[in-house]
Design a protein around this motif. Structure first.
Motif, short mmCIF file in Angstrom:
data_model
loop_
_atom_site.label_atom_id
_atom_site.label_comp_id
_atom_site.label_asym_id
_atom_site.label_seq_id
_atom_site.Cartn_x
_atom_site.Cartn_y
_atom_site.Cartn_z
N GLU A 55 35.44 32.06 43.09
CA GLU A 55 34.84 32.08 41.76
C GLU A 55 35.90 32.42 40.71
O GLU A 55 36.89 33.08 41.02
N PHE A 56 35.67 31.96 39.47
CA PHE A 56 36.58 32.33 38.40
C PHE A 56 35.82 32.55 37.11
O PHE A 56 34.67 32.14 36.95
N VAL A 57 36.49 33.22 36.18
CA VAL A 57 35.92 33.48 34.87
C VAL A 57 36.94 33.04 33.81
O VAL A 57 38.15 33.20 34.02
N TYR A 58 36.44 32.49 32.72
CA TYR A 58 37.27 32.09 31.58
C TYR A 58 37.10 33.11 30.47
O TYR A 58 35.99 33.59 30.20
N LEU A 59 38.20 33.45 29.79
CA LEU A 59 38.15 34.36 28.65
C LEU A 59 38.89 33.74 27.46
O LEU A 59 40.00 33.22 27.62
N ALA A 60 38.29 33.82 26.30
CA ALA A 60 38.95 33.38 25.08
C ALA A 60 40.06 34.37 24.74
O ALA A 60 40.05 35.52 25.20
N GLY A 61 41.00 33.95 23.94
CA GLY A 61 42.08 34.83 23.52
C GLY A 61 41.55 36.08 22.82
O GLY A 61 40.55 36.03 22.12
N ASP A 62 42.21 37.20 23.06
CA ASP A 62 41.89 38.50 22.47
C ASP A 62 40.58 39.11 22.97
O ASP A 62 40.10 40.09 22.38
N ASP A 63 39.97 38.57 24.04
CA ASP A 63 38.79 39.20 24.63
C ASP A 63 39.22 40.42 25.44
O ASP A 63 40.08 40.30 26.32
N LEU A 64 38.63 41.57 25.15
CA LEU A 64 38.90 42.77 25.96
C LEU A 64 38.33 42.58 27.36
O LEU A 64 37.23 42.04 27.52
N HIS A 65 39.08 43.03 28.36
CA HIS A 65 38.61 42.92 29.73
C HIS A 65 39.38 43.88 30.63
O HIS A 65 40.45 44.35 30.27
N ALA A 66 38.80 44.16 31.78
CA ALA A 66 39.42 44.99 32.80
C ALA A 66 38.97 44.47 34.16
O ALA A 66 37.99 43.72 34.25
N LEU A 67 39.69 44.85 35.21
CA LEU A 67 39.33 44.47 36.57
C LEU A 67 39.31 45.71 37.45
O LEU A 67 40.09 46.65 37.23
N LYS A 68 38.44 45.69 38.44
CA LYS A 68 38.39 46.77 39.43
C LYS A 68 38.19 46.16 40.81
O LYS A 68 37.36 45.26 40.99
N GLY A 69 38.96 46.63 41.77
CA GLY A 69 38.83 46.15 43.14
C GLY A 69 37.59 46.74 43.80
O GLY A 69 37.48 47.95 43.96
N ILE A 70 36.66 45.88 44.17
CA ILE A 70 35.49 46.31 44.94
C ILE A 70 35.84 46.29 46.42
O ILE A 70 35.42 47.13 47.19
N GLU A 71 36.60 45.28 46.81
CA GLU A 71 37.23 45.16 48.12
C GLU A 71 38.69 44.84 47.84
O GLU A 71 39.04 44.46 46.73
N ASP A 72 39.56 44.97 48.83
CA ASP A 72 40.94 44.51 48.66
C ASP A 72 40.88 43.05 48.23
O ASP A 72 40.14 42.25 48.83
N ALA A 73 41.63 42.70 47.19
CA ALA A 73 41.50 41.35 46.63
C ALA A 73 42.81 40.87 46.04
O ALA A 73 43.70 41.65 45.70
N SER A 74 42.91 39.56 45.90
CA SER A 74 43.97 38.96 45.09
C SER A 74 43.32 37.95 44.17
O SER A 74 42.37 37.26 44.54
N VAL A 75 43.83 37.91 42.94
CA VAL A 75 43.31 36.98 41.94
C VAL A 75 44.46 36.18 41.36
O VAL A 75 45.60 36.65 41.30
#
Length: 110
Positions: free
Chosen positions: A81-101
């Motif tokens: 799965e993937f997500v698209y973000l427009a420029g200057d959108d605030l965002h963060a990521l957190k590992g729920i399981e070991d992951a690579s993106v």
């Protein structure tokens, strides 16, 4: 020593790392004036703090599970799965399981 970035036409392996995931590091695969592609490793419980980027972004989960956090919204990304973000959108990521993106940033720097 300079880091290797893919040349035009070069095939790059982005397959899941599997058992090697926990020992792997985040790497930039392509970096030009207008495009940056990198593989980001996020182990369970780790966070990529809230930030924003000038350019448009896609974040594709290659393996594992991550939580994508933006103002007023939390989404869970699974492998494939993937997500698209427009420029200057605030965002963060957190590992729920070991992951690579796989993160792709496109900018209009002229």
């Amino acid at each position: 020593m300079a880091l290797h970035h893919a040349a035009s036409g070069e095939i790059v392996n982005i397959r899941p790392l599997g058992k090697e995931l926990q020992q792997s590091i985040s790497v930039t695969l392509v970096k030009t004036d207008q495009l940056q592609v990198f593989r980001y490793i996020l182990l369970k419980g780790e966070e990529f703090a809230e930030h924003k980027v000038r350019g448009e972004i896609t974040i594709q989960c290659l393996e594992g599970v991550v939580e994508h956090i933006s103002p007023g919204r939390k989404q869970v990304l699974h492998a494939g799965e993937f997500v698209y973000l427009a420029g200057d959108d605030l965002h963060a990521l957190k590992g729920i399981e070991d992951a690579s993106v796989l993160v792709t940033i496109v900018s209009n720097r002229n």
